[in-house]
Design a protein around this motif. Structure first.
Motif, PDB file in Angstrom:
ATOM      1  N   UNK A 130      37.565  54.334  49.760  1.00 26.91           N
ATOM      2  CA  UNK A 130      37.542  53.338  48.576  1.00 26.91           C
ATOM      3  C   UNK A 130      37.892  52.674  47.404  1.00 26.91           C
ATOM      4  N   UNK A 131      37.817  54.018  47.221  1.00 22.38           N
ATOM      5  CA  UNK A 131      39.068  53.512  45.429  1.00 22.38           C
ATOM      6  C   UNK A 131      39.997  52.984  45.870  1.00 22.38           C
ATOM      7  N   UNK A 132      40.842  52.607  47.105  1.00 26.48           N
ATOM      8  CA  UNK A 132      41.903  52.003  46.700  1.00 26.48           C
ATOM      9  C   UNK A 132      41.486  50.621  47.458  1.00 26.48           C
ATOM     10  N   UNK A 133      40.811  50.281  48.409  1.00 32.76           N
ATOM     11  CA  UNK A 133      40.044  48.683  48.526  1.00 32.76           C
ATOM     12  C   UNK A 133      39.899  48.813  47.349  1.00 32.76           C
ATOM     13  N   UNK A 134      39.207  49.345  46.892  1.00 35.97           N
ATOM     14  CA  UNK A 134      38.357  48.895  45.168  1.00 35.97           C
ATOM     15  C   UNK A 134      39.820  47.746  44.320  1.00 35.97           C
ATOM     16  N   UNK A 135      40.682  49.007  44.202  1.00 35.60           N
ATOM     17  CA  UNK A 135      42.437  48.300  43.507  1.00 35.60           C
ATOM     18  C   UNK A 135      42.713  47.536  44.714  1.00 35.60           C
ATOM     19  N   UNK A 136      43.002  47.395  45.565  1.00 37.36           N
ATOM     20  CA  UNK A 136      43.103  46.099  45.733  1.00 37.36           C
ATOM     21  C   UNK A 136      42.402  44.656  45.801  1.00 37.36           C
ATOM     22  N   UNK A 137      41.089  45.275  45.990  1.00 41.15           N
ATOM     23  CA  UNK A 137      40.383  44.173  45.994  1.00 41.15           C
ATOM     24  C   UNK A 137      40.277  43.339  44.484  1.00 41.15           C
ATOM     25  N   UNK A 138      40.661  44.718  43.121  1.00 44.26           N
ATOM     26  CA  UNK A 138      40.905  43.898  42.181  1.00 44.26           C
ATOM     27  C   UNK A 138      42.368  42.902  41.698  1.00 44.26           C
ATOM     28  N   UNK A 139      43.450  43.265  42.818  1.00 45.69           N
ATOM     29  CA  UNK A 139      43.991  41.831  42.665  1.00 45.69           C
ATOM     30  C   UNK A 139      44.050  40.741  43.318  1.00 45.69           C
ATOM     31  N   UNK A 140      43.264  41.034  44.196  1.00 44.75           N
ATOM     32  CA  UNK A 140      43.189  40.300  44.967  1.00 44.75           C
ATOM     33  C   UNK A 140      41.815  39.200  45.410  1.00 44.75           C
ATOM     34  N   UNK A 141      41.004  39.688  45.078  1.00 48.46           N
ATOM     35  CA  UNK A 141      39.732  39.081  44.798  1.00 48.46           C
ATOM     36  C   UNK A 141      38.379  39.371  44.292  1.00 48.46           C
ATOM     37  N   UNK A 142      36.917  39.329  43.571  1.00 47.53           N
ATOM     38  CA  UNK A 142      36.388  38.923  42.693  1.00 47.53           C
ATOM     39  C   UNK A 142      36.463  40.307  41.859  1.00 47.53           C
ATOM     40  N   UNK A 143      36.993  39.864  40.853  1.00 47.72           N
ATOM     41  CA  UNK A 143      36.488  41.383  40.013  1.00 47.72           C
ATOM     42  C   UNK A 143      35.066  42.320  39.823  1.00 47.72           C
ATOM     43  N   UNK A 144      33.918  41.801  40.255  1.00 49.99           N
ATOM     44  CA  UNK A 144      32.640  42.509  40.936  1.00 49.99           C
ATOM     45  C   UNK A 144      33.010  42.895  41.729  1.00 49.99           C
ATOM     46  N   UNK A 145      32.975  42.463  42.577  1.00 51.31           N
ATOM     47  CA  UNK A 145      33.622  42.961  44.311  1.00 51.31           C
ATOM     48  C   UNK A 145      34.434  44.403  43.723  1.00 51.31           C
ATOM     49  N   UNK A 146      35.616  43.640  43.064  1.00 47.31           N
ATOM     50  CA  UNK A 146      35.861  45.419  42.720  1.00 47.31           C
ATOM     51  C   UNK A 146      35.799  46.518  42.363  1.00 47.31           C
ATOM     52  N   UNK A 147      34.577  46.033  40.979  1.00 47.61           N
ATOM     53  CA  UNK A 147      34.169  46.650  40.278  1.00 47.61           C
ATOM     54  C   UNK A 147      32.961  47.653  41.276  1.00 47.61           C
ATOM     55  N   UNK A 148      32.337  46.687  42.142  1.00 50.05           N
ATOM     56  CA  UNK A 148      31.025  47.639  42.650  1.00 50.05           C
ATOM     57  C   UNK A 148      32.071  48.708  43.550  1.00 50.05           C
ATOM     58  N   UNK A 149      32.915  48.316  44.103  1.00 51.93           N
ATOM     59  CA  UNK A 149      33.166  49.265  45.105  1.00 51.93           C
ATOM     60  C   UNK A 149      33.876  50.390  44.195  1.00 51.93           C
ATOM     61  N   UNK A 150      34.713  50.102  43.365  1.00 54.68           N
ATOM     62  CA  UNK A 150      35.010  51.563  42.344  1.00 54.68           C
ATOM     63  C   UNK A 150      33.583  52.174  42.198  1.00 54.68           C
ATOM     64  N   UNK A 151      32.709  51.889  41.317  1.00 51.69           N
ATOM     65  CA  UNK A 151      31.392  52.252  41.059  1.00 51.69           C
ATOM     66  C   UNK A 151      30.723  53.358  42.051  1.00 51.69           C
ATOM     67  N   UNK A 152      30.902  52.555  43.081  1.00 50.22           N
ATOM     68  CA  UNK A 152      30.031  53.273  44.537  1.00 50.22           C
ATOM     69  C   UNK A 152      30.835  54.549  45.145  1.00 50.22           C
ATOM     70  N   UNK A 153      32.302  54.337  45.084  1.00 53.01           N
ATOM     71  CA  UNK A 153      33.291  55.294  44.706  1.00 53.01           C
ATOM     72  C   UNK A 153      33.118  56.529  43.873  1.00 53.01           C
ATOM     73  N   UNK A 154      32.743  56.085  43.101  1.00 53.88           N
ATOM     74  CA  UNK A 154      32.681  57.135  42.175  1.00 53.88           C
ATOM     75  C   UNK A 154      32.158  57.732  41.825  1.00 53.88           C
ATOM     76  N   UNK A 155      30.637  57.351  42.295  1.00 54.92           N
ATOM     77  CA  UNK A 155      29.561  58.271  43.009  1.00 54.92           C
ATOM     78  C   UNK A 155      29.200  58.802  44.053  1.00 54.92           C
TER      79      UNK A 155
END
Length: 820
Positions: A436-461
């Motif tokens: 999930x962390x890796x997906x969030x980082x990839x999303x940060x360069x190709x998708x919406x910032x909010x989606x990337x942030x949401x993925x990273x927050x959930x993976x941290x939890x």
């Protein structure tokens, strides 16, 4: 030393005030049962009573007033039967003393016919002190003696008499003579009791199954042994061995017997798959070896890894010394050493594993080495090792490293391979969180910032429950905080990092990173004091990546407080940090600060190659707005400081292209456009205020205040200037409602010399003496450079200085005497 109720009871027996005496004294060994019977015999004899020790052979018709039966738990059936018959004679008083165990049926029958019980309790501190005084030993040792003996009277007596026999300088520990009673107890104890005592000393605990395997008895037999052991008086009231017992066992029982019991316990635990750390830890540093010993060290290391990785590393080293091949444990040793914070040592061990073709765990060794290199800022080399490692976990972090170095296509391929996984790898909580962390980082360069942030927050939890014992190149909390900082979501970043610190995600290796990012948040908000506090609270910064951020914080704080002296002092360190750490996507924040500092110090050429490298990384990723905006914002200000209008327009245009991707990007784009107008002298107060407040809403409090302040000192409209100054003060944490400083010329009371200068003049003097230009002082105080010049002229007139040099000398002397 009897308590008062027992003393009165004994007196009542001797004085015949208590008739038909039928009393029991049931207590563990060394609690004074025999001493009590001796005292009672002497008291009754002095009162004219006939007293006898219990003797089964005594004639029934022999007259006696009181019979004392000691150690009744040792009597056989015939003796207990005789004692029961004696109780049938109401003319004779009987007092029976016994331990709680063993309790044969005949003893139960005797005790059930008694009518009362004398209680023998441990001695309290005053009683111990009284005993010490009686033997001429300092009563200051009372607490020491009671702690060592648990107040058990027999132990207290032997310790006190032993202490009395040694010089005062040797009374800080238990003398060997104090173990005499325990030696006798151990000599007469059955073998099972001694083995139980050694097992408890080894840390076995009340595990009936484990003790059953050690003693070769069923659960009932184990309970019997435990009861017998507890009846010895060698245990405290809480069921643990007394310190004096532990000391005696170690002094009196041969070391090989200790080792044999401990090794058997370890073997039994390993067979059961149960914990062995508590049993194995005392073996560290001892010359013991063998396959079972090595296996035990290895199992103990697995237990220790999550809570004490340094201990785990020592245990694995001991396993190698005990005979385990080093090549088989190299990767695990490297991981333990890394989790303990020694990344250099981990890199050395991991490299040995990778280089040895016969070594096991080479993939894990590559992952550990890649982690160490990531902390050093070498993400390109880290990505190569992670790709070679090939595990699901390694591929997830390889994708992150590839994104950070601008290789998006390769990162997406690695993410796909990680999703496919290896059939032998289970889909654990850890692997899911890291994917999930890796997906969030990839999303940060190709998708919406909010989606990337949401993925990273959930993976941290998701990672929090297991993250403390996991070696990570970076944490989802840190990566999520970086995304949040680059998109103005500081209210998300701060709790995310605080939770990671509380959970100790990534162990000691990531604590400093989390602290430094928290400090960065405070700095961006304009809270320099909190930022400095968090920077100081960061654990020791050892690796280049953390050092880069720490230096970036110092540079940023010096710039925001207009401390040109501090900025010049730290710049040399910043240049070294820049050389040691290649530019990657996750280092844009400190490099942005360095760009602005370089512009201020006239060192832009030194940083130009690194900024070019940053833009190359962005181009490789398709210039994602999330990461590009912050870099352009920093370079915009660097261009403004260097008075490069053309460059400033280029960066403002780049920010305008990012504007449609969220409120933060719109805010910085509008503010950039506003800055260009302010620099051109086209100042619309309402537009500036709106832009400044939008920056504050995006977390850029200091930037908002600076925009308003600079607009204020450039406008020719006094009403607009007042409004903008008020806006700047409010955004900086003060407001127009705050108490006003004294009027120009009002006296201060800091020192006699300072009485001739106003507070504002003293502020100006401090900043000028700090090396700032009039323009810089004006920017700091939200006044114009002309006003600063006016203040300096008034100070020169008031102090009677004949020249500027003389004025500065007087100001240095005056401010040197002024209380800080």
């Amino acid at each position: 030393m009897l308590d008062e109720p027992t003393r009165q009871l004994c007196a009542a027996i001797a004085e015949r005030r208590l008739t038909q005496v039928r009393l029991a004294v049931v207590a563990a060994g060394d609690h004074g049962k025999t001493a009590l019977l001796d005292h009672l015999r002497a008291l009754c004899t002095a009162a004219g009573l006939t007293v006898a020790r219990f003797d089964p052979a005594r004639a029934d018709d022999e007259p006696v007033d009181l019979v004392l039966a000691d150690d009744a738990h040792t009597y056989g059936e015939a003796e207990l039967a005789a004692l029961a018959r004696l109780l049938g004679d109401e003319r004779t008083g009987v007092v029976v003393a016994a331990r709680p165990r063993p309790r044969p049926a005949g003893l139960n029958a005797v005790l059930s016919r008694l009518r009362g019980q004398i209680l023998l309790r441990p001695l309290e501190r005053p009683q111990v002190a009284e005993h010490l005084a009686a033997y001429g030993v300092s009563i200051e040792l009372a607490e020491f003696v009671r702690a060592q003996t648990g107040g058990v009277p027999g132990h207290v007596h032997r310790v006190v008499t032993a202490l009395a026999a040694v010089p005062p300088s040797e009374r800080g520990e238990l003398p060997p003579a104090a173990f005499g009673g325990i030696r006798q107890e151990l000599d007469r104890a059955e073998p099972g009791v001694l083995r139980f005592l050694l097992a408890v000393e080894a840390g076995a605990g009340p595990d009936i199954d484990l003790l059953g395997g050690l003693l070769g008895r069923d659960p009932e037999g184990v309970s019997t042994v435990i009861d017998l052991a507890r009846a010895t008086g060698l245990f405290g009231a809480d069921g643990t061995l007394l310190p004096i017992t532990l000391a005696a066992l170690r002094a009196l029982v041969p070391a090989e017997r200790h080792a044999a019991v401990r090794q058997r316990l370890v073997e039994l635990q390993l067979e059961r798959g149960a914990p062995v750390l508590r049993l194995v830890r005392p073996w560290l540093g001892k010359a013991i070896a063998g396959p079972s010993v090595a296996k035990a060290f290895e199992a103990a290391a697995d237990e220790a890894l999550g809570s004490d990785p340094a201990l785990a590393a020592r245990l694995l080293e001991a396993a190698v010394a005990a005979g385990r091949p080093a090549a088989e444990l190299g990767a695990r040793r490297a991981e333990a050493v890394a989790l303990a914070g020694d990344l250099d040592g981990a890199l050395r061990l991991a490299d040995e594993v990778i280089a040895a073709s016969a070594a096991t765990g080479r993939a894990d060794g590559a992952r550990v080495a890649a982690t160490a290199l990531t902390h050093r800022g070498q993400l390109g080399r880290s990505a190569e090792l992670l790709q070679w490692s090939g595990t699901r976990r390694s591929r997830a972090f390889a994708a992150i490293s590839l994104i950070a170095t601008g290789r998006r296509a390769e990162a997406e391929r690695e993410l796909e391979k990680a999703a496919e996984g290896d059939g032998d790898e289970p889909p654990t909580l850890l692997s899911g969180a890291l994917s999930a962390v890796a997906r969030g980082v990839v999303e940060s360069v190709g998708g919406a910032p909010t989606a990337a942030l949401s993925t990273l927050v959930s993976s941290a939890e998701m990672l929090e429950p297991v993250g403390r014992a996991v070696l990570l190149p970076d944490s989802p909390a840190a990566l999520g905080a970086l995304v949040a900082l680059h998109s103005g979501e500081l209210t998300i970043a701060e709790p995310l990092l605080e939770r990671a610190l509380a959970a100790r995600t990534g162990g000691v290796t990531l604590q400093a990173r989390h602290q430094l990012l928290l400090a960065w948040i405070a700095m961006v908000r304009g809270d320099a004091a909190l930022a400095a506090e968090r920077l100081n609270a960061a654990e020791e910064v050892r690796q280049p990546r953390d050092w880069l951020f720490a230096v970036g914080l110092e540079v940023g704080l010096a710039r925001r407080t207009s401390d040109l002296t501090a900025l010049r002092r730290i710049w040399g360190v910043a240049c070294e940090a820049v050389i040691r750490h290649p530019v990657d996507l996750f280092s844009f924040l400190p490099f942005g600060e360095f760009a602005m500092a370089a512009a201020r110090l006239g060192e832009r050429d030194r940083l130009a190659p690194h900024l070019a490298q940053a833009h190359a990384v962005l181009r490789g990723l398709g210039d994602p707005p999330l990461w590009a905006a912050s870099l352009h914002w920093s370079e915009l200000h660097a261009a403004i400081i260097a008075e490069r209008a053309g460059e400033a327009k280029d960066h403002a245009a780049a920010l305008a292209a990012c504007a449609g991707h969220g409120a933060y990007f719109t805010a910085v784009a509008d503010a950039a456009a506003c800055w260009l107008k302010v620099l051109a002298g086209d100042i619309d107060a309402e537009e500036v205020e709106a832009a400044a407040h939008a920056l504050r809403g995006s977390g850029l409090w200091w930037d908002g205040a600076r925009l308003a302040g600079q607009a204020a000192i450039r406008t020719t409209d006094r009403k607009a200037m007042v409004a903008l100054l008020d806006c700047a003060r409010m955004l900086q944490g003060t407001s127009a409602a705050s108490p006003s400083p004294p009027a120009e010329g009002a006296a201060t009371e800091d020192s006699p010399g300072a009485a001739r200068l106003s507070d504002r003049e003293l502020q100006v003097a401090e900043l000028v003496l700090g090396g700032m230009t009039y323009k810089e002082v004006g920017a700091r105080l939200f006044i114009s450079a002309k006003t600063v010049e006016h203040h300096m002229a008034r100070m020169r007139q008031r102090l009677g200085a004949g020249s500027r040099a003389e004025l500065l000398a007087q100001l240095r002397e005056l401010l040197g005497d002024r209380p800080k």
